[in-house]
Write a protein that holds these residues in place. Structure first.
Motif, short mmCIF file in Angstrom:
data_model
loop_
_atom_site.label_atom_id
_atom_site.label_comp_id
_atom_site.label_asym_id
_atom_site.label_seq_id
_atom_site.Cartn_x
_atom_site.Cartn_y
_atom_site.Cartn_z
N ARG A 179 7.19 -11.98 -5.94
CA ARG A 179 7.16 -11.03 -4.64
C ARG A 179 7.26 -10.95 -3.65
O ARG A 179 7.42 -11.71 -2.91
N GLU A 180 6.73 -9.80 -2.92
CA GLU A 180 6.90 -10.13 -1.60
C GLU A 180 5.75 -10.91 -1.08
O GLU A 180 5.39 -10.32 0.41
N THR A 181 4.64 -10.46 -1.52
CA THR A 181 3.30 -10.82 -0.46
C THR A 181 2.55 -12.64 -0.68
O THR A 181 1.88 -12.66 -0.11
N SER A 182 3.63 -13.56 -1.13
CA SER A 182 3.30 -14.79 -0.84
C SER A 182 4.44 -15.23 -0.57
O SER A 182 6.00 -14.97 -0.35
N ARG A 183 4.03 -16.15 0.41
CA ARG A 183 5.38 -17.02 1.63
C ARG A 183 4.54 -18.01 2.18
O ARG A 183 3.58 -18.36 1.97
N ARG A 184 5.92 -18.89 2.44
CA ARG A 184 5.11 -20.32 2.94
C ARG A 184 4.12 -19.97 4.17
O ARG A 184 4.66 -19.20 5.38
N LEU A 185 3.47 -21.01 4.32
CA LEU A 185 2.34 -21.21 5.13
C LEU A 185 2.88 -20.75 6.45
O LEU A 185 3.85 -21.96 7.38
N GLY A 186 2.33 -19.79 7.75
CA GLY A 186 2.24 -19.81 8.72
C GLY A 186 1.24 -20.17 10.17
O GLY A 186 0.56 -21.73 9.02
N SER A 194 4.74 -3.89 -8.90
CA SER A 194 5.64 -4.10 -8.65
C SER A 194 6.41 -2.74 -7.40
O SER A 194 7.48 -2.92 -6.88
N MET A 195 5.45 -1.93 -7.69
CA MET A 195 5.72 -0.16 -7.14
C MET A 195 5.13 -0.77 -5.80
O MET A 195 5.66 0.13 -4.99
N SER A 196 4.25 -1.59 -5.48
CA SER A 196 3.64 -1.17 -4.33
C SER A 196 4.15 -1.96 -3.22
O SER A 196 5.05 -2.71 -2.97
N SER A 197 3.56 -2.30 -1.85
CA SER A 197 4.61 -2.88 -0.41
C SER A 197 3.66 -2.58 -0.15
O SER A 197 2.86 -2.31 0.43
N PRO A 198 3.54 -4.43 0.31
CA PRO A 198 4.31 -4.99 -0.51
C PRO A 198 4.31 -5.32 -1.63
O PRO A 198 3.06 -5.38 -2.21
N ALA A 199 5.66 -5.25 -2.60
CA ALA A 199 5.38 -6.16 -4.01
C ALA A 199 4.31 -7.15 -4.52
O ALA A 199 4.29 -8.26 -3.28
N VAL A 204 -4.96 -5.19 -10.34
CA VAL A 204 -5.96 -4.06 -9.57
C VAL A 204 -6.86 -4.35 -8.18
O VAL A 204 -6.72 -3.96 -6.80
N MET A 205 -7.68 -5.03 -7.98
CA MET A 205 -8.51 -6.02 -7.15
C MET A 205 -7.63 -6.56 -6.02
O MET A 205 -8.07 -6.25 -5.39
N ALA A 206 -6.68 -7.45 -6.21
CA ALA A 206 -5.52 -7.43 -5.19
C ALA A 206 -4.93 -6.33 -4.99
O ALA A 206 -4.93 -6.60 -2.73
N LEU A 207 -5.04 -5.72 -4.94
CA LEU A 207 -3.77 -4.28 -4.13
C LEU A 207 -5.48 -3.45 -4.06
O LEU A 207 -5.20 -3.23 -2.24
N GLY A 208 -6.42 -3.97 -3.85
CA GLY A 208 -7.18 -3.47 -3.28
C GLY A 208 -7.50 -3.91 -2.19
O GLY A 208 -8.05 -3.01 -1.04
N LEU A 209 -7.76 -5.21 -2.37
CA LEU A 209 -8.38 -6.11 -1.20
C LEU A 209 -6.50 -6.21 0.13
O LEU A 209 -7.41 -5.71 1.14
N ILE A 210 -5.59 -5.75 -0.81
CA ILE A 210 -4.00 -6.09 0.43
C ILE A 210 -4.31 -4.86 0.95
O ILE A 210 -4.71 -4.99 2.29
N ASN A 211 -5.05 -3.07 0.17
CA ASN A 211 -5.30 -2.05 1.37
C ASN A 211 -6.34 -2.21 2.14
O ASN A 211 -6.48 -1.74 3.41
N GLN A 212 -6.90 -3.13 1.74
CA GLN A 212 -7.96 -3.52 3.08
C GLN A 212 -8.45 -4.37 3.94
O GLN A 212 -8.49 -3.88 5.50
N LEU A 213 -7.09 -5.09 4.06
CA LEU A 213 -7.14 -6.13 5.17
C LEU A 213 -6.42 -5.52 5.57
O LEU A 213 -6.42 -5.53 7.05
N THR A 214 -4.85 -4.57 5.09
CA THR A 214 -3.59 -3.90 6.65
C THR A 214 -4.86 -3.19 7.40
O THR A 214 -4.38 -2.88 8.16
#
Length: 335
Positions: free
Chosen positions: A322-329, A274-279, A242-252
């Motif tokens: 899922r979709e919120t993690s990727r290789r370091l850029g 799994s329903m959020s975008s990005p998952a 729940v906190m992670a989704l809130g964090l992503i919302n504000q970061l966006t």
């Protein structure tokens, strides 16, 4: 209107006395298994339900169990509540529910008030002190979920394993400076996860940046966003989904792209993850299994007392990529 079946109707159909039918429902262990199974099958076929008030007078039991949760609006808990309730119904109990509203001061009082009305309790992630839980468990049958005290029956989650999987995932993606967004100090699982993160990140040779403590809610996650921006981390581990989704919302809203600019991983694998975008990448916690096991354990305590069989020490967790993690850029740097 069809006639309601009585204990005498079942007794006549089964070829036994009404006392034997009563004993089957009140003290099934005292009835020979073949006879008991025949009576239960006929009772189900005839849609017979024993009188709860009469049974209570005989046994001193209510046929009810209580479920206590710290915050029913947190999506982590409804799945547990539902699984406890369904299992309770299968075992012949009705369930009463209390939401303590994350109020640590009043949680013991609310719990004891409910305990006086039921035969036993399932406490989901209780926030009160170890001493108070030990005291209450000495007076009332209870089972905890996601809280561990040696003296108190519990179904626990392998929180450390979930954190270890997250750390391994982030290291494999090339992250070195990793933030941790914590929840409240009153949460047992928060303390366990945060301690495990500190130890396991250090063991992996990674740098931990403590972002701070925030409410375990969507808005709590949003309020952590500014501190995350100032931390110059490339990945963030968050106490719960729940906190992670809130964090992503504000970061966006700040113009930060997840995961291109920042990797975010949660914990719990609630349905919205799994329903959020990005998952959301997260750790799956077996909430349904924990509820079923807790109710089975409570039923065993009510039937057998101290001789009740033990449940597995800890239920396993599993990292979900899922979709919120990727290789370091490029590292995220606050402007």
């Amino acid at each position: 209107m069809s006639k309601s079946m009585t204990i005498r109707d079942v007794a006549k159909a089964a070829g036994v006395s009404p006392a034997t039918v009563s004993r089957t429902f009140v003290h099934p262990e005292k009835v020979e298994s073949v006879t008991r199974d025949r009576i239960l099958a006929l009772a189900k076929e005839m849609n017979y339900r024993p009188n709860a008030a009469a049974r209570s007078l005989i046994t001193g039991l209510t046929g009810n169990i209580g479920i206590v949760v710290p915050d029913l609006t947190n999506p982590f808990f409804p799945t547990i509540v539902r699984s406890v309730q369904r299992k309770a119904e299968q075992l012949g109990y009705s369930a009463l529910l209390v939401d303590t509203g994350e109020d640590v001061q009043h949680e013991p009082e609310l719990t004891e008030n409910l305990a006086r009305q039921v035969d036993g309790l399932v406490l989901c992630s209780p926030r009160m002190s170890d001493g108070k839980l030990i005291e209450i468990s000495s007076r009332y049958p209870l089972v905890m979920i996601n809280r561990e005290i040696p003296e108190v029956p519990a179904v626990t989650i392998d929180n450390r394993s979930g954190i270890a999987q997250e750390v391994a995932h982030l290291k494999a993606l090339g992250h070195h400076r990793i933030g941790y967004v914590a929840g409240p100090e009153t949460s047992y699982s928060c303390l366990i996860r945060q301690q495990a993160a500190s130890e396991l990140l250090a063991e992996a040779g990674l740098e931990e940046v403590s972002i701070g403590r925030f409410e375990p809610t969507f808005d709590g996650g949003r309020s952590a966003a500014q501190q995350v921006l100032l931390s110059s981390v490339t990945a963030v581990m968050v106490y719960n989904d729940v906190m992670a989704l809130g964090l992503i919302n504000q970061l966006t809203q700040f113009g930060v792209n997840v995961p291109e600019n920042l990797t975010v991983v949660g914990y719990d694998d609630i349905e919205f993850s799994s329903m959020s975008s990005p998952a959301l990448s997260t750790v799956h916690v077996p909430r349904n299994d924990s509820g079923v096991l807790a109710m089975d354990y409570l039923d065993a305590l009510l039937r057998h007392g101290a001789n009740a069989p033990q449940v597995p020490a800890r239920l396993p967790t599993q990292f979900i990529f899922r979709e919120t993690s990727r290789r370091l850029g490029s590292p995220l740097v606050a402007q």
